[in-house]
Scaffold this motif. Sequence first.
Motif, PDB file in Angstrom:
ATOM      1  N   VAL A  50       0.898  -1.559  -0.108  1.00  0.00           N
ATOM      2  CA  VAL A  50       0.235  -0.090  -0.146  1.00  0.00           C
ATOM      3  C   VAL A  50       0.699   1.376   0.193  1.00  0.00           C
ATOM      4  CG1 VAL A  50      -1.713  -1.515   0.567  1.00  0.00           C
ATOM      5  CG2 VAL A  50      -0.269  -0.219   2.555  1.00  0.00           C
ATOM      6  N   THR A  51       0.311   2.187  -0.635  1.00  0.00           N
ATOM      7  CA  THR A  51       1.350   3.498  -0.741  1.00  0.00           C
ATOM      8  C   THR A  51       0.076   4.471   0.208  1.00  0.00           C
ATOM      9  OG1 THR A  51       2.587   4.940  -1.940  1.00  0.00           O
ATOM     10  CG2 THR A  51       1.081   3.718  -2.765  1.00  0.00           C
ATOM     11  N   SER A  52       0.722   5.872   0.889  1.00  0.00           N
ATOM     12  CA  SER A  52       0.078   6.457   0.526  1.00  0.00           C
ATOM     13  C   SER A  52      -0.240   7.473  -0.429  1.00  0.00           C
ATOM     14  CB  SER A  52       1.061   7.234   1.973  1.00  0.00           C
ATOM     15  OG  SER A  52       1.869   8.070   1.585  1.00  0.00           O
ATOM     16  N   PRO A  53      -1.121   9.292  -0.067  1.00  0.00           N
ATOM     17  CA  PRO A  53      -1.339   9.778  -1.436  1.00  0.00           C
ATOM     18  C   PRO A  53      -0.078  10.289  -2.042  1.00  0.00           C
ATOM     19  CG  PRO A  53      -2.538  10.201   0.426  1.00  0.00           C
ATOM     20  CD  PRO A  53      -1.867   8.949   0.883  1.00  0.00           C
ATOM     21  N   GLY A  56       5.067   8.617  -0.196  1.00  0.00           N
ATOM     22  CA  GLY A  56       5.933   8.731   0.473  1.00  0.00           C
ATOM     23  C   GLY A  56       6.029   7.327   1.518  1.00  0.00           C
ATOM     24  N   ASN A  57       5.229   6.940   1.994  1.00  0.00           N
ATOM     25  CA  ASN A  57       4.896   6.787   2.756  1.00  0.00           C
ATOM     26  C   ASN A  57       4.403   4.883   2.116  1.00  0.00           C
ATOM     27  OD1 ASN A  57       5.494   7.469   5.159  1.00  0.00           O
ATOM     28  ND2 ASN A  57       3.639   8.705   4.732  1.00  0.00           N
ATOM     29  N   THR A  58       5.083   3.285   2.433  1.00  0.00           N
ATOM     30  CA  THR A  58       4.795   2.514   1.563  1.00  0.00           C
ATOM     31  C   THR A  58       5.336   1.509   2.634  1.00  0.00           C
ATOM     32  OG1 THR A  58       7.180   2.223   0.571  1.00  0.00           O
ATOM     33  CG2 THR A  58       5.397   3.503  -0.839  1.00  0.00           C
ATOM     34  N   TYR A  59       3.911   0.261   2.109  1.00  0.00           N
ATOM     35  CA  TYR A  59       4.374  -0.460   3.501  1.00  0.00           C
ATOM     36  C   TYR A  59       3.950  -2.004   2.702  1.00  0.00           C
ATOM     37  CZ  TYR A  59       3.310   3.697   6.564  1.00  0.00           C
ATOM     38  OH  TYR A  59       3.642   4.546   7.192  1.00  0.00           O
ATOM     39  N   TYR A  60       4.923  -3.299   2.927  1.00  0.00           N
ATOM     40  CA  TYR A  60       4.955  -4.271   1.966  1.00  0.00           C
ATOM     41  C   TYR A  60       4.497  -5.498   3.698  1.00  0.00           C
ATOM     42  CZ  TYR A  60       7.071  -1.161  -1.319  1.00  0.00           C
ATOM     43  OH  TYR A  60       7.497  -0.529  -2.577  1.00  0.00           O
ATOM     44  N   ARG A  61       4.167  -6.301   2.669  1.00  0.00           N
ATOM     45  CA  ARG A  61       3.592  -7.578   3.779  1.00  0.00           C
ATOM     46  C   ARG A  61       4.858  -8.351   3.574  1.00  0.00           C
ATOM     47  NH1 ARG A  61      -0.695 -10.469   3.036  1.00  0.00           N
ATOM     48  NH2 ARG A  61      -0.002 -12.067   4.071  1.00  0.00           N
ATOM     49  N   ASP A  62       5.280  -8.562   4.882  1.00  0.00           N
ATOM     50  CA  ASP A  62       6.417  -9.754   4.860  1.00  0.00           C
ATOM     51  C   ASP A  62       7.801 -10.180   3.662  1.00  0.00           C
ATOM     52  OD1 ASP A  62       6.812  -9.561   8.463  1.00  0.00           O
ATOM     53  OD2 ASP A  62       7.409  -8.141   7.084  1.00  0.00           O
TER      54      ASP A  62
END
Length: 123
Positions: A50-53, A56-62
């Motif tokens: 997922v990514t912020s609008p 600048g912020n991104t997150y990933y499953r392990d």
Amino acid sequence: QVRLVESGGGLVQAGGSLRLSCAASGLAFGNSGMGWFRQAPGKEREWVAVTSPSGGNTYYRDSVKGRFTISRDRAKNTLYLQMNSLKPEDTANYYCTAEPDGTWTDGSAWAYWGQGTQVTVSS
């Protein structure tokens, strides 16, 4: 009317790469969180990245950290998922999502979904 159209899926050998694209229309792309989910046959849907609008912020499953990269091009209203070092367990239908309201790793939090693009990784 919001439309999310994925492309870029296909058949690839283990260790290969693919880049998925999601063309978005009908929403304020620059103001919306965006994400990728996937679902394999017989398995539950799971979040991938997922990514912020702003991007600048991104997150990933392990299981995809270090191999997948989510990015967005605001000029083209397009979301991407670069997938490297693909594994057979990455085989799934991949969905683009937009406008979360709630826990971003929970599929029920997302207002809009694309139709999906199939990724198949052969061993």
